[in-house]
Write an enzyme that holds these catalytic residues in place. Sequence first.
Site, mmCIF file in Angstrom:
data_model
loop_
_atom_site.group_PDB
_atom_site.id
_atom_site.type_symbol
_atom_site.label_atom_id
_atom_site.label_comp_id
_atom_site.label_asym_id
_atom_site.label_seq_id
_atom_site.Cartn_x
_atom_site.Cartn_y
_atom_site.Cartn_z
ATOM 1 N N VAL A 171 0.913 -1.141 0.000
ATOM 2 C CA VAL A 171 0.000 0.000 0.000
ATOM 3 C C VAL A 171 0.955 1.193 0.000
ATOM 4 O O VAL A 171 1.710 1.399 0.956
ATOM 5 C CB VAL A 171 -0.902 0.008 1.249
ATOM 6 C CG1 VAL A 171 -1.834 1.204 1.219
ATOM 7 C CG2 VAL A 171 -1.708 -1.288 1.312
ATOM 8 N N SER A 172 0.963 1.943 -1.098
ATOM 9 C CA SER A 172 1.976 2.989 -1.283
ATOM 10 C C SER A 172 1.912 4.024 -0.168
ATOM 11 O O SER A 172 0.883 4.178 0.507
ATOM 12 C CB SER A 172 1.783 3.688 -2.624
ATOM 13 O OG SER A 172 1.838 2.758 -3.671
#
Length: 424
Positions: free
Chosen positions: A75-76
Site C-alpha cells: 500500500v503505497s
Amino acid sequence: MTETDVDPDRAAELRGQMVDALVADGMIISAQVEAVMRTVPRHRFAPDASLDEAYAPYKAVFTKKDAHGVITSSVSAPQIQAMMLEQAEVAQGMRVLEIGSGGYNAALLAELVGEAGEVTTIDIDPDVTARAERLLADTGYARVQVVAGDAEDGVAASAPYDRILVTVGAWDIPPAWIAQLAPKGRLVVPLRIKGLTRSIAFDHAEDHLVGTSGQVCGFVPMQGAGRHQEQQVLVTGTGEIALRFDDGLPVEPSSLDNAVRTPRAESWTGVGVGRQEPFDTLQLFLATVLPGFCIMAVDPDLDTGLVSPSNKWFSMATVDDRSFAYLTTRPTADPQSVEFGVHAFGSGRAALAETVAAQVRAWDQEQRGGPGPRIEVHPVGTPDDQLPAGRVVDKRHSRVTLSWSAAPTADDQAVPHTPTAQGE
Ligand SMILES: C[S@@+](CC[C@H](N)C(=O)[O-])C[C@H]1O[C@@H](n2cnc3c(N)ncnc32)[C@H](O)[C@@H]1O
C-alpha cells in the site's frame, strides 16, 4: 490486527494527523484530495500493520514479497498517493483506470469520481486482486471493478478512461495505455528514464503524450510483459562497484577492466548545493547530456573505499570508452552547503571529469531552479524529424524525448575531450 482490535477514535485521530502533515508539507494541495484522504480509512487496507504504521505519512506498508524477499506489492506511502492524485486532477463523474491494486488508492479514486464516475483497478497478482476486492467490499467501495491480469494491455472493456494512474514503476508506455486514454485524458505514471524514476502527468495529444510535471518517486518495478532488466558493469572483479545502465551498454564492458587501478582524477565545480536542497533536475540534465550516463552503486558488504560518492547506493555516473566518473560532494565554508565535484578513473579520467564538471556548471547557469525538461512520449517508429529537439531515449514501444529550454542534446552539449595534465 483485526477490525475489532482497532480503536476507531485513535484511527481517526492519526488519519487527521497524517493529512495535516501532508497539507503542511505541500503534498496535499487541493480541497478534494484533502477531503478524500480525511475520509477513507487507510488502516482498513493495511490490516496487518499497526495504526501508527498505517498512518505514517511517508511510509509504504509492504504487503507481499517474492521467494527472494523482494517486495512485489505494497500500500503505497500516503505522500506518493497524494502527489499522484494531485497530478491527476481527478474530478466527479470521471472514468479512471488504476494500474497496480492495493485497495486504498482505488477507494480514494472512488471518492473523487463519486457515484457518477467509474473506477477500475488491475493487478497482475491474483492474491493482490483477491485481497483488494475483499477490502474494498468491507469498506463500502464494492463499486470499484477489480481485474486480475497484466496491465500491458490495459483494460479495454471499460475504456476510454479520463485518467489512468499507474502505481507501479514503468520503464515504457505500452500502446494500449495511450489507445485507452480519452482524447483529453491524462496518464500519471512513475516512468524510469535512464535509471531515474519520475511520476509524470502526461496529457493526451493525438498519438503522443506531453508531460506536464515530473516528481521524484520510487515504486516496485513492473512485472509481466513490461518488466525491464537494467544491465550492469562490475568495474572490479569483486563486484564492489556496479555501474547500472537502463538502456543497453554504451561501451564494451572490458574497456573499464583496469580503470579503477589508475590514480583518481578530481574536478571541482564551484557549484554549491544546500544539504536539504533537491537537485533532481541536475540528475535529468546529466542523463540528457552525457551519452554514457549510468547509476553507480557500491556494495556495502564489499566496500573497500575505492570510490567515495556522497551516496553509495545511488550516484550519478558516466562512462566513455576508457574511463568512468561519478558525482560527489565536499564540504564548504558554509556548514549548510556542499560543493559538487567529479571523481574519475581510467586512462581518460581527467578529460571525463572535466566534461562532467562542465555540465554541472551548465545546469547551474541555464537550468537550475527551472521546471526541468519537457518530456514527451511518441510511438516507436516516429521518425527523428517529427520529434521535438532534445535527447531521445528509445524504449520497446515508445520514443521518449527530453527537451530543455536551452535544448541541449548529447551532440551539441558534449564538451570535447581535451586531455589535461591533471590525473593523466
Ligand atoms: C505499489 S503496489 C500498488 C499500490 C496500490 N495502488 C495502493 O492502493 O497502494 C504495485 C502493484 O503493481 C502490481 N503490478 C506489477 N506489475 C504489474 C503488471 N504488469 N500489471 C498489473 N499490475 C502489476 C504488483 O503486483 C503490485 O501489487
